[in-house]
Design a protein around this motif. Structure first.
Motif, PDB file in Angstrom:
ATOM      1  N   LYS A   1      40.113  42.856  39.470  1.00 32.57           N
ATOM      2  CA  LYS A   1      39.047  42.930  40.457  1.00 32.57           C
ATOM      3  C   LYS A   1      38.752  44.394  40.782  1.00 32.57           C
ATOM      4  CE  LYS A   1      38.770  38.418  41.308  1.00 32.57           C
ATOM      5  NZ  LYS A   1      39.647  37.969  40.215  1.00 32.57           N
ATOM      6  N   THR A   2      37.497  44.653  41.149  1.00 34.32           N
ATOM      7  CA  THR A   2      37.095  45.975  41.594  1.00 34.32           C
ATOM      8  C   THR A   2      37.123  46.020  43.118  1.00 34.32           C
ATOM      9  OG1 THR A   2      35.631  46.194  39.688  1.00 34.32           O
ATOM     10  CG2 THR A   2      35.295  47.723  41.506  1.00 34.32           C
TER      11      THR A   2
ATOM     12  N   THR B   1      43.477  35.430  42.454  1.00 30.06           N
ATOM     13  CA  THR B   1      43.967  36.658  43.066  1.00 30.06           C
ATOM     14  C   THR B   1      44.380  37.681  42.034  1.00 30.06           C
ATOM     15  OG1 THR B   1      44.769  35.397  44.969  1.00 30.06           O
ATOM     16  CG2 THR B   1      45.666  37.593  44.680  1.00 30.06           C
TER      17      THR B   1
ATOM     18  N   ASP C   1      34.299  43.529  44.091  1.00 31.76           N
ATOM     19  CA  ASP C   1      34.802  42.164  44.266  1.00 31.76           C
ATOM     20  C   ASP C   1      35.581  41.993  45.566  1.00 31.76           C
ATOM     21  OD1 ASP C   1      33.984  41.281  41.585  1.00 31.76           O
ATOM     22  OD2 ASP C   1      35.557  42.629  40.874  1.00 31.76           O
ATOM     23  N   ILE C   2      36.164  43.088  46.044  1.00 29.27           N
ATOM     24  CA  ILE C   2      36.980  43.089  47.255  1.00 29.27           C
ATOM     25  C   ILE C   2      36.601  44.331  48.063  1.00 29.27           C
ATOM     26  CG2 ILE C   2      39.342  43.245  48.187  1.00 29.27           C
ATOM     27  CD1 ILE C   2      40.291  42.026  45.487  1.00 29.27           C
TER      28      ILE C   2
ATOM     29  N   LYS D   1      32.947  48.488  38.230  1.00 29.24           N
ATOM     30  CA  LYS D   1      32.772  47.036  38.101  1.00 29.24           C
ATOM     31  C   LYS D   1      31.997  46.702  36.827  1.00 29.24           C
ATOM     32  CE  LYS D   1      30.684  43.069  40.513  1.00 29.24           C
ATOM     33  NZ  LYS D   1      31.817  42.142  40.314  1.00 29.24           N
TER      34      LYS D   1
ATOM     35  N   MET E   1      38.854  32.012  44.060  1.00 27.20           N
ATOM     36  CA  MET E   1      38.987  33.262  43.307  1.00 27.20           C
ATOM     37  C   MET E   1      40.430  33.444  42.867  1.00 27.20           C
ATOM     38  SD  MET E   1      38.131  37.166  44.509  1.00 27.20           S
ATOM     39  CE  MET E   1      36.374  36.945  44.307  1.00 27.20           C
TER      40      MET E   1
END
Length: 228
Positions: free
Chosen positions: A7-8, A3, A30-31, A218, A1
Motif C-alpha cells: 500500500k502507498t 492489510t 491508499d492509507i 502509487k 482491504m
C-alpha cells in the motif's frame, strides 16, 4: 482491504494539510498517515473531526506520534504522546510506534492493538543502513508487532542489496524504505519485493531524503504490478 499487500501511504503533519485532504478526494494514496506530533494542542478537536470525515470515505488512517529524538516535530512527553494516540484511536486502522519507545508506551500500544488496530513498530536510521536489521526485526516480533517498519539511509548500492536480501528472508510483514540519493529506486524495488507500507509525500515538500510524491509512488507500484 488486505492489510498486508503493498500500500502507498501519504503522510501529513499539520491541520492545514488535513483540511487540504478533505477538500480533494483524488486518490493519491491508499492509507493516510496523520503525524499527531505535528499538531498544536489547540488543533486537536478540529483535527479529530477532520480525521473522522476522511475515515467516513473508507480511507484507512495510520496515526503516529514521535518523540523529538525520533524525528518528532513538537517535543512531547511520553504521557502526551500516549494521550494523543489514545484520543485518535477511534479513527485509526494502524498505529506506528518506534521500537525504542515501545517499553514506555507498552500499555497504550497493547490497548490500541486490542481494539483491532494494526501495530506498526518502526526503526529509523538517518545515517547508515545497519547490518543488524534482523535483530531489530526480532525485537519488533518480541513486542508482537503486526508490521515491522525500517527506514534507513542508503550510502551505496551495497545497502540496496542488504535490504533486498533482508526483506526476502522473512515472511513477517515488513515496511522497508531507503533514504538519500538511492531512495527513489529503493522504494519502488522494496515495494516490488513485498514492502507492505510505502511512504510518499503530499503537497510540494518531501518529508524524507529522496522520497517520491505519494501519487507518483502509487502509480509506479500499480504499473509495476501490471507489468509483472
Amino acid at each position: 482491504m488486505d492489510t498486508f499487500s503493498p500500500k502507498t501511504v501519504g503522510s501529513i503533519s499539520s491541520l492545514e494539510a488535513l483540511q487540504a485532504i478533505e477538500s480533494d478526494h483524488t486518490p493519491q494514496f491508499d492509507i493516510l498517515e496523520i503525524r499527531l506530533d505535528g499538531l498544536q494542542k489547540s488543533e486537536g478537536d478540529d483535527a479529530l473531526w477532520g480525521a473522522l470525515r476522511v475515515k467516513s470515505w473508507g480511507m484507512p488512517i495510520l496515526i503516529t506520534c514521535r518523540a523529538a529524538s525520533e524525528g518528532g516535530i513538537i517535543d512531547l512527553t511520553v504521557k502526551e504522546r500516549c494521550a494523543r494516540l489514545e484520543r485518535f484511536a477511534e479513527v485509526a486502522s494502524y498505529v506506528d510506534i518506534e521500537i525504542s519507545s515501545y517499553e514506555e508506551m507498552r500499555t497504550t500500544a497493547k490497548g490500541l492493538q486490542s481494539r483491532g488496530i494494526t501495530l506498526v513498530l518502526s526503526y529509523h536510521n538517518f545515517e547508515t543502513t545497519p547490518n543488524d536489521l534482523k535483530a531489530k526485526l526480532q525485537q519488533a516480533l518480541a513486542y508482537d508487532a503486526d508490521i515491522s517498519k525500517f527506514a534507513v539511509m542508503h550510502n551505496s548500492t551495497d545497502d540496496l542489496k542488504t535490504c533486498a536480501d533482508f526483506i526476502q528472508s522473512t515472511d513477517h510483514p515488513v515496511a522497508l524504505m531507503g533514504m538519500g540519493d538511492l531512495a527513489p529506486v529503493s522504494r519502488l524495488l522494496y515495494a516490488q519485493l513485498g514492502s507492505v507500507l510505502n511512504y510518499g509525500y503530499l503537497g510540494d515538500t518531501p518529508t524524507a531524503p529522496g522520497q517520491w510524491s505519494s501519487i507518483q509512488l502509487k502509480q509506479a507500484i500499480e504499473n509495476s504490478a501490471r507489468i509483472s
